[in-house]
Design a protein around this motif. Structure first.
Motif, PDB file in Angstrom:
ATOM      1  N   PRO A  24      59.182  72.311  57.315  1.00 38.86           N
ATOM      2  CA  PRO A  24      59.745  72.911  56.105  1.00 38.86           C
ATOM      3  C   PRO A  24      61.190  73.338  56.357  1.00 38.86           C
ATOM      4  N   ARG A  25      62.000  73.333  55.312  1.00 29.74           N
ATOM      5  CA  ARG A  25      63.395  73.785  55.417  1.00 29.74           C
ATOM      6  C   ARG A  25      63.706  74.655  54.206  1.00 29.74           C
ATOM      7  N   ILE A  26      64.158  75.862  54.457  1.00 30.03           N
ATOM      8  CA  ILE A  26      64.491  76.783  53.372  1.00 30.03           C
ATOM      9  C   ILE A  26      65.955  76.645  52.993  1.00 30.03           C
ATOM     10  N   LEU A  27      66.227  76.720  51.687  1.00 28.15           N
ATOM     11  CA  LEU A  27      67.603  76.672  51.196  1.00 28.15           C
ATOM     12  C   LEU A  27      67.773  77.721  50.100  1.00 28.15           C
ATOM     13  N   SER A  64      69.644 100.131  35.571  1.00 28.21           N
ATOM     14  CA  SER A  64      69.075  99.106  36.445  1.00 28.21           C
ATOM     15  C   SER A  64      69.692  97.740  36.151  1.00 28.21           C
ATOM     16  N   LYS A  65      69.778  96.928  37.183  1.00 27.77           N
ATOM     17  CA  LYS A  65      70.128  95.519  37.032  1.00 27.77           C
ATOM     18  C   LYS A  65      69.254  94.717  37.992  1.00 27.77           C
ATOM     19  N   SER A  66      69.034  93.451  37.661  1.00 32.24           N
ATOM     20  CA  SER A  66      68.228  92.595  38.532  1.00 32.24           C
ATOM     21  C   SER A  66      68.853  91.208  38.610  1.00 32.24           C
ATOM     22  N   HIS A  67      68.468  90.489  39.663  1.00 28.50           N
ATOM     23  CA  HIS A  67      68.935  89.116  39.846  1.00 28.50           C
ATOM     24  C   HIS A  67      67.832  88.315  40.515  1.00 28.50           C
ATOM     25  N   GLU A  68      67.678  87.073  40.109  1.00 31.60           N
ATOM     26  CA  GLU A  68      66.689  86.178  40.714  1.00 31.60           C
ATOM     27  C   GLU A  68      67.394  85.181  41.634  1.00 31.60           C
ATOM     28  N   PHE A  69      66.996  85.196  42.906  1.00 30.16           N
ATOM     29  CA  PHE A  69      67.507  84.243  43.887  1.00 30.16           C
ATOM     30  C   PHE A  69      66.584  83.019  43.899  1.00 30.16           C
ATOM     31  N   LEU A  70      67.168  81.844  43.841  1.00 25.72           N
ATOM     32  CA  LEU A  70      66.394  80.609  43.876  1.00 25.72           C
ATOM     33  C   LEU A  70      66.187  80.178  45.325  1.00 25.72           C
ATOM     34  N   VAL A  71      64.924  80.078  45.728  1.00 20.72           N
ATOM     35  CA  VAL A  71      64.569  79.663  47.082  1.00 20.72           C
ATOM     36  C   VAL A  71      63.930  78.282  46.999  1.00 20.72           C
ATOM     37  N   GLN A  72      64.492  77.312  47.716  1.00 20.15           N
ATOM     38  CA  GLN A  72      64.007  75.935  47.660  1.00 20.15           C
ATOM     39  C   GLN A  72      63.447  75.501  49.006  1.00 20.15           C
ATOM     40  N   ASN A  73      62.488  74.604  48.966  1.00 18.55           N
ATOM     41  CA  ASN A  73      61.987  73.951  50.170  1.00 18.55           C
ATOM     42  C   ASN A  73      62.524  72.525  50.178  1.00 18.55           C
ATOM     43  N   VAL A  74      63.541  72.278  51.007  1.00 20.21           N
ATOM     44  CA  VAL A  74      64.158  70.950  51.072  1.00 20.21           C
ATOM     45  C   VAL A  74      63.649  70.177  52.282  1.00 20.21           C
ATOM     46  N   GLY A  75      62.550  70.661  52.871  1.00 14.89           N
ATOM     47  CA  GLY A  75      61.995  70.005  54.038  1.00 14.89           C
ATOM     48  C   GLY A  75      60.847  69.082  53.688  1.00 14.89           C
ATOM     49  N   ALA A  76      60.085  68.707  54.715  1.00 18.83           N
ATOM     50  CA  ALA A  76      59.014  67.722  54.543  1.00 18.83           C
ATOM     51  C   ALA A  76      57.624  68.316  54.732  1.00 18.83           C
ATOM     52  N   ALA A  77      57.524  69.652  54.843  1.00 15.59           N
ATOM     53  CA  ALA A  77      56.228  70.318  55.015  1.00 15.59           C
ATOM     54  C   ALA A  77      56.227  71.602  54.189  1.00 15.59           C
ATOM     55  N   PRO A  78      55.045  72.148  53.885  1.00 16.27           N
ATOM     56  CA  PRO A  78      54.969  73.367  53.072  1.00 16.27           C
ATOM     57  C   PRO A  78      55.734  74.531  53.712  1.00 16.27           C
ATOM     58  N   ASN A 124      58.636  80.029  57.899  1.00 18.32           N
ATOM     59  CA  ASN A 124      58.138  79.176  58.981  1.00 18.32           C
ATOM     60  C   ASN A 124      59.040  77.959  59.188  1.00 18.32           C
ATOM     61  N   ASP A 125      60.284  78.037  58.695  1.00 17.14           N
ATOM     62  CA  ASP A 125      61.290  77.014  58.966  1.00 17.14           C
ATOM     63  C   ASP A 125      61.734  77.163  60.415  1.00 17.14           C
ATOM     64  N   PRO A 126      61.506  76.167  61.287  1.00 10.45           N
ATOM     65  CA  PRO A 126      61.843  76.312  62.707  1.00 10.45           C
ATOM     66  C   PRO A 126      63.340  76.454  62.960  1.00 10.45           C
ATOM     67  N   THR A 127      64.175  76.076  62.011  1.00 12.44           N
ATOM     68  CA  THR A 127      65.625  76.181  62.194  1.00 12.44           C
ATOM     69  C   THR A 127      66.205  77.443  61.576  1.00 12.44           C
ATOM     70  N   GLN A 128      65.409  78.149  60.775  1.00 10.14           N
ATOM     71  CA  GLN A 128      65.901  79.350  60.107  1.00 10.14           C
ATOM     72  C   GLN A 128      64.713  80.285  59.852  1.00 10.14           C
ATOM     73  N   SER A 129      64.429  81.110  60.842  1.00  9.08           N
ATOM     74  CA  SER A 129      63.227  81.934  60.773  1.00  9.08           C
ATOM     75  C   SER A 129      63.354  83.095  59.790  1.00  9.08           C
ATOM     76  N   GLN A 130      64.570  83.443  59.402  1.00  7.39           N
ATOM     77  CA  GLN A 130      64.740  84.478  58.402  1.00  7.39           C
ATOM     78  C   GLN A 130      66.021  84.254  57.604  1.00  7.39           C
ATOM     79  N   VAL A 131      65.986  84.700  56.349  1.00  8.66           N
ATOM     80  CA  VAL A 131      67.137  84.597  55.450  1.00  8.66           C
ATOM     81  C   VAL A 131      67.399  85.975  54.869  1.00  8.66           C
ATOM     82  N   GLU A 132      68.660  86.383  54.866  1.00 15.53           N
ATOM     83  CA  GLU A 132      69.023  87.691  54.332  1.00 15.53           C
ATOM     84  C   GLU A 132      69.633  87.531  52.940  1.00 15.53           C
ATOM     85  N   LEU A 133      69.072  88.261  51.987  1.00 15.55           N
ATOM     86  CA  LEU A 133      69.624  88.337  50.641  1.00 15.55           C
ATOM     87  C   LEU A 133      70.362  89.662  50.506  1.00 15.55           C
ATOM     88  N   SER A 134      71.428  89.687  49.725  1.00 12.78           N
ATOM     89  CA  SER A 134      72.176  90.930  49.579  1.00 12.78           C
ATOM     90  C   SER A 134      72.724  91.079  48.169  1.00 12.78           C
TER      91      SER A 134
END
Length: 388
Positions: free
Chosen positions: A53-56, A72-86, A138-148
């Motif tokens: 799997p690959r997260i983008l 209050s304000k809110s925002h939706e971040f789009l998380v994509q799986n551009v890899g070949a596994a779940p 569970n992306d082996p190349t990017q185990s965590q992503v920080e949103l801000s």
């Protein structure tokens, strides 16, 4: 005393469209990566990565710009799986107290996506803010992503005075405070559904919302306005008052408006410090402790008057439940004066949490029951944080 807690609300970890939002306390799960991965160590070869799997997240940062305090304000971040596994996701913790979309139970398939909604409630004084939230994967190349998210909090326009200030309220006294909510640009204004943030004071205030004439509005440029009156009832617990009243409005940038309520209920029962007591703010400060070590603070519950020797205490509620509260043996100092020692312990092994009465989380709260003929409850706020 005007103490306004800084409470920030942000949100992390995604759901597929239509998922409900639920409250989640600040935490960090160091075992999450193991839980996200399949059995065995990840294969680090190029072939394995190609079939993983690959997260983008194309835009992991969002600028809210300017916000009025209490809105209050809110925002939706789009998380994509551009890899070949779940792709599997978990909450990795945040720098703030969170409302977050529920973690999807199923993995995101290759080519799929989800949205992570992050909401920020500006319960802070004016000035800049920046908050972050981490997604574990569970992306082996990017185990965590920080949103801000970041931005600037401005004083709220259209609310005068800026808070419900009660100062001191005697036990059994009925006392009121009010603010005006005003529409500066639009011709109609609706203000409905008042709700208190602190569950321990719900049902102990009356709230009245009435239309105000233009002549009584404090800002003469306002087009419409209402007077919101909060009345403290006689059954309030003794101790410090620090809560927020949420109002729902039709104002474009303030559909939910949070206004602080500040004061102190005083009577024949009070609190004095032994270890960690802040007399000026009326709060027990334990501070930051390590999970492996725990921590504690001590106070005296002071009872005065002709009923002092007969008053008994119990623990009615504790938030969070991890705190251990022990009431000691009463000590008679003289006629009509008794001290009751209380130990508040953060047991070793308590999971990480933040209750510092800041942007990271509300203060903890202990409510004592009493057998005093006039004082039925005593409220004790506690500030602490547990680090791993």
């Amino acid at each position: 005393m005007r103490i306004i807690s800084a409470v920030v609300v942000a949100a992390v970890v995604g759901v597929l469209a239509g998922a409900a939002i639920a409250y989640v306390e600040v935490r960090s799960d160091h075992d999450a990566l193991d839980k996200l991965s399949d059995a065995g160590s990840p294969d680090t070869t190029a072939t394995a990565e190609k079939n993983s799997p690959r997260i983008l997240v194309q835009q992991p940062h969002y600028d809210f710009g300017t916000m009025q305090r209490g809105t209050s304000k809110s925002h939706e971040f789009l998380v994509q799986n551009v890899g070949a596994a779940p792709l599997k996701l978990r909450n990795g913790g945040t720098t703030c107290k969170c409302t977050m979309s529920q973690v999807p139970e199923s993995a995101i398939p290759p080519g799929g996506s989800t949205k992570i909604k992050l909401e920020w409630k500006a319960k802070v004084d004016q000035g800049p803010f920046r908050q972050t939230a981490t997604i574990l994967t569970n992306d082996p190349t990017q185990s965590q992503v920080e949103l801000s998210v970041d931005g600037q909090v401005l004083p709220i326009s259209g609310v005068e005075p800026p808070d419900f200030l009660f100062d001191k309220i005697s036990v059994g006294e009925t006392k009121s405070a009010h603010v005006y909510v005003m529409a500066m640009l639009q011709d109609t204004l609706t203000v409905t559904d008042p709700q208190f943030s602190d569950p321990t004071v719900r049902g102990k205030f009356n709230v009245d919302i009435s239309r105000a004439t233009k002549s009584e509005l404090p800002n003469k440029n306002a087009k419409q306005g209402v007077r919101v009156t909060v009345t403290a009832l006689p059954n309030l617990p003794v101790g410090r008052l620090a809560t927020w009243l949420t109002l729902h409005t039709n104002l474009p940038d303030a559909e939910k408006l949070d206004i602080p309520l500040i004061g102190q209920v005083v009577g024949d029962i009070s609190v004095s410090g032994i270890t960690g007591w802040n007399e000026d703010e009326g709060v027990l400060v334990i501070g930051s402790v390590k999970s492996s070590e725990g921590g504690h603070g001590k106070v005296n519950l002071i009872v005065r008057g002709p009923d002092a020797e007969n008053v008994k205490f119990g623990v009615k509620s504790v938030i969070p439940k991890e705190l251990k509260v022990t009431i000691g043996k009463p000590q008679k100092l003289r006629d009509e004066l008794v001290h009751v020692p209380v130990d508040i312990e953060i047991p070793p092994g308590t999971p990480p949490m933040v209750h510092l009465d800041t942007a990271q989380g509300d203060a903890a709260h202990i409510v004592f029951s009493t057998t005093h003929p006039k004082i039925k409850e005593l409220s004790l706020p506690v500030r602490f944080a547990v680090e791993r």
